[in-house]
Design a protein around this motif. Structure first.
Motif, mmCIF file in Angstrom:
data_model
loop_
_atom_site.group_PDB
_atom_site.id
_atom_site.type_symbol
_atom_site.label_atom_id
_atom_site.label_comp_id
_atom_site.label_asym_id
_atom_site.label_seq_id
_atom_site.Cartn_x
_atom_site.Cartn_y
_atom_site.Cartn_z
ATOM 1 N N MET A 112 29.159 33.656 50.711
ATOM 2 C CA MET A 112 29.559 32.601 50.268
ATOM 3 C C MET A 112 29.403 32.261 48.979
ATOM 4 O O MET A 112 29.651 31.092 48.307
ATOM 5 C CB MET A 112 28.641 31.224 51.099
ATOM 6 N N SER A 113 28.681 33.053 48.197
ATOM 7 C CA SER A 113 28.436 32.912 46.757
ATOM 8 C C SER A 113 29.542 33.642 45.825
ATOM 9 O O SER A 113 29.655 33.554 44.429
ATOM 10 C CB SER A 113 26.955 33.233 46.305
ATOM 11 N N LEU A 114 30.462 34.354 46.474
ATOM 12 C CA LEU A 114 31.334 35.120 45.662
ATOM 13 C C LEU A 114 32.436 34.211 45.189
ATOM 14 O O LEU A 114 33.090 33.366 45.723
ATOM 15 C CB LEU A 114 32.020 36.071 46.726
ATOM 16 N N LYS A 115 32.666 34.466 43.952
ATOM 17 C CA LYS A 115 33.711 33.481 43.210
ATOM 18 C C LYS A 115 35.014 33.483 43.807
ATOM 19 O O LYS A 115 35.791 32.607 43.732
ATOM 20 C CB LYS A 115 33.891 34.233 41.610
ATOM 21 N N GLY A 116 35.463 34.691 44.445
ATOM 22 C CA GLY A 116 36.777 34.561 45.149
ATOM 23 C C GLY A 116 36.676 33.875 46.053
ATOM 24 O O GLY A 116 37.913 33.108 46.578
ATOM 25 N N TYR A 117 35.627 33.340 46.834
ATOM 26 C CA TYR A 117 35.384 32.262 47.721
ATOM 27 C C TYR A 117 35.203 30.630 47.132
ATOM 28 O O TYR A 117 35.739 29.892 47.516
ATOM 29 C CB TYR A 117 34.535 32.619 48.671
ATOM 30 N N THR A 118 34.243 30.843 46.265
ATOM 31 C CA THR A 118 33.907 29.424 45.730
ATOM 32 C C THR A 118 34.897 28.788 45.028
ATOM 33 O O THR A 118 35.022 27.634 45.300
ATOM 34 C CB THR A 118 32.544 29.576 44.927
ATOM 35 N N PHE A 161 40.476 38.357 49.416
ATOM 36 C CA PHE A 161 40.764 38.717 48.028
ATOM 37 C C PHE A 161 40.099 40.109 47.871
ATOM 38 O O PHE A 161 39.185 40.490 48.703
ATOM 39 C CB PHE A 161 40.256 37.622 47.029
ATOM 40 N N SER A 162 40.497 40.696 46.604
ATOM 41 C CA SER A 162 39.753 41.988 46.459
ATOM 42 C C SER A 162 39.070 41.907 44.902
ATOM 43 O O SER A 162 39.875 41.225 44.243
ATOM 44 C CB SER A 162 40.844 42.988 46.243
ATOM 45 N N ASP A 163 38.053 42.467 44.798
ATOM 46 C CA ASP A 163 37.333 42.498 43.258
ATOM 47 C C ASP A 163 37.523 43.947 42.778
ATOM 48 O O ASP A 163 37.041 44.189 41.755
ATOM 49 C CB ASP A 163 35.854 42.207 43.534
ATOM 50 N N GLY A 164 38.392 44.637 43.360
ATOM 51 C CA GLY A 164 38.670 45.802 42.597
ATOM 52 C C GLY A 164 38.181 47.083 43.070
ATOM 53 O O GLY A 164 38.410 48.347 43.051
ATOM 54 N N LYS A 165 36.818 46.584 43.952
ATOM 55 C CA LYS A 165 36.123 47.645 44.666
ATOM 56 C C LYS A 165 36.387 47.670 46.227
ATOM 57 O O LYS A 165 35.961 48.543 46.677
ATOM 58 C CB LYS A 165 34.438 47.414 44.163
ATOM 59 N N ARG A 166 36.127 46.584 46.688
ATOM 60 C CA ARG A 166 36.419 46.282 47.865
ATOM 61 C C ARG A 166 37.160 44.966 48.310
ATOM 62 O O ARG A 166 37.418 44.179 47.580
ATOM 63 C CB ARG A 166 35.239 46.219 48.745
ATOM 64 N N THR A 167 37.554 44.878 49.589
ATOM 65 C CA THR A 167 38.518 43.702 49.642
ATOM 66 C C THR A 167 37.667 42.749 50.855
ATOM 67 O O THR A 167 36.758 43.272 51.551
ATOM 68 C CB THR A 167 39.916 43.906 50.562
ATOM 69 N N TYR A 168 37.775 41.626 50.772
ATOM 70 C CA TYR A 168 36.918 40.565 51.572
ATOM 71 C C TYR A 168 38.197 39.879 52.487
ATOM 72 O O TYR A 168 39.453 39.354 51.943
ATOM 73 C CB TYR A 168 36.282 39.796 50.660
ATOM 74 N N GLY A 169 37.707 39.263 53.634
ATOM 75 C CA GLY A 169 38.822 38.840 54.603
ATOM 76 C C GLY A 169 38.769 37.438 54.339
ATOM 77 O O GLY A 169 38.018 36.771 53.778
ATOM 78 N N TRP A 170 39.819 36.867 55.014
ATOM 79 C CA TRP A 170 40.242 35.336 54.993
ATOM 80 C C TRP A 170 38.872 34.571 55.911
ATOM 81 O O TRP A 170 38.090 35.079 56.589
ATOM 82 C CB TRP A 170 41.411 34.866 55.597
ATOM 83 N N VAL A 171 38.808 33.318 55.504
ATOM 84 C CA VAL A 171 37.912 32.395 56.079
ATOM 85 C C VAL A 171 38.604 30.898 56.392
ATOM 86 O O VAL A 171 39.518 30.573 55.773
ATOM 87 C CB VAL A 171 36.746 31.800 55.012
ATOM 88 N N ARG A 172 38.410 30.665 57.632
ATOM 89 C CA ARG A 172 39.064 29.313 58.019
ATOM 90 C C ARG A 172 38.088 28.264 58.379
ATOM 91 O O ARG A 172 37.173 28.748 59.160
ATOM 92 C CB ARG A 172 40.231 29.634 59.075
ATOM 93 N N CYS A 173 38.343 27.250 57.738
ATOM 94 C CA CYS A 173 37.319 26.079 57.810
ATOM 95 C C CYS A 173 37.905 24.896 58.855
ATOM 96 O O CYS A 173 39.202 24.452 58.578
ATOM 97 C CB CYS A 173 37.104 25.419 56.341
ATOM 98 N N PHE A 174 36.986 24.345 59.497
ATOM 99 C CA PHE A 174 37.292 23.221 60.449
ATOM 100 C C PHE A 174 36.227 22.221 60.253
ATOM 101 O O PHE A 174 34.960 22.513 60.416
ATOM 102 C CB PHE A 174 37.373 23.698 61.936
ATOM 103 N N THR A 175 36.631 21.100 59.920
ATOM 104 C CA THR A 175 35.706 19.836 59.547
ATOM 105 C C THR A 175 34.712 20.006 60.753
ATOM 106 O O THR A 175 35.271 19.700 61.776
ATOM 107 C CB THR A 175 36.190 18.662 59.274
#
Length: 225
Positions: A112-118, A161-175
């Protein structure tokens, strides 16, 4: 036949869609049968029963049959539509689940702290979540099953997203709201170690501290869908 049955309602709806409210529409029972998923014989029987019940009127000229809804037919289908409309609109747009707080594996804080997510969180849900996820274990099978419908809903999607070293999956949010007090987001992850019996929640606030929670605490979550 004094009341519409399901099979007659389907036939009547098909006729209505063809303009038979105000006009006689020419049909064949073969075509009608295909459109309602029945045989030609069944479609012919439906028309006869609808006519006998006073829901339609027919004019036959040779092999051609023209059909129009009667006032009774239109009133009946309008009444059913009203009942369905009210029932659908009255359906709660929330899912309620209960569970207990459990310790996580510590991965939530990192991810949750990765810039690709934040960056996406800030743009799409309006805030950067407190680092980490709140893990809640559900114990009611019917509630777990109710959550399966989220798989068919988009929610707010945070793209992978990918940071060039590995890929990270999607996140879906529900209020959602925790214990009726804290606004949060239930998240579904493309890649996770949990099944639906354990849900993960993020929030702008540190939920544990704000609500004074410890592992084993009972929680109620209301999810907006």
């Amino acid at each position: 036949m004094t009341e519409l049955k399901i099979q007659h309602l389907i036939t009547l709806t098909e006729l209505l869609s063809k303009g038979a409210k105000n006009n006689y529409v020419t049909i064949t029972t073969t075509t009608l049968g295909k459109q309602i998923g029945k045989s030609q014989q069944a479609a012919s029987k439906h028309l006869l029963e609808l006519e006998q019940g006073g829901f339609i009127s027919r004019i036959t000229a040779g092999r051609k049959v023209s059909v129009k809804l009667t006032q009774r037919g239109h009133e009946q289908i309008s009444e059913i539509y009203g009942i369905l409309k009210n029932s659908l609109e009255a359906t709660p747009s929330t899912i309620d689940v209960d569970g207990v707080l459990v310790a996580g594996m510590g991965e939530g804080k990192y991810y949750m702290s990765l810039k690709g997510y934040t960056k996406q969180f800030l743009h799409k849900i309006g805030y950067i979540p407190f680092p980490g996820t709140l893990n809640v274990k559900l114990d009611k099978k019917e509630q777990i099953e109710s959550l399966r419908q989220l798989a068919n809903l988009e929610g707010v999607k945070i793209d992978g997203f990918s940071d060039g070293k590995r890929t990270y999956g999607w996140v879906r949010c529900f209020t959602c709201k925790i214990n009726g007090k804290v606004d949060a987001q239930l998240i579904l992850l493309e890649r996770t170690h949990h099944d639906l019996s354990t849900i993960e929640i993020i929030s702008k606030a540190e939920i544990r501290k704000k609500l004074g929670l410890k592992d084993g605490a009972s929680l109620s979550i209301r999810i907006t869908v």
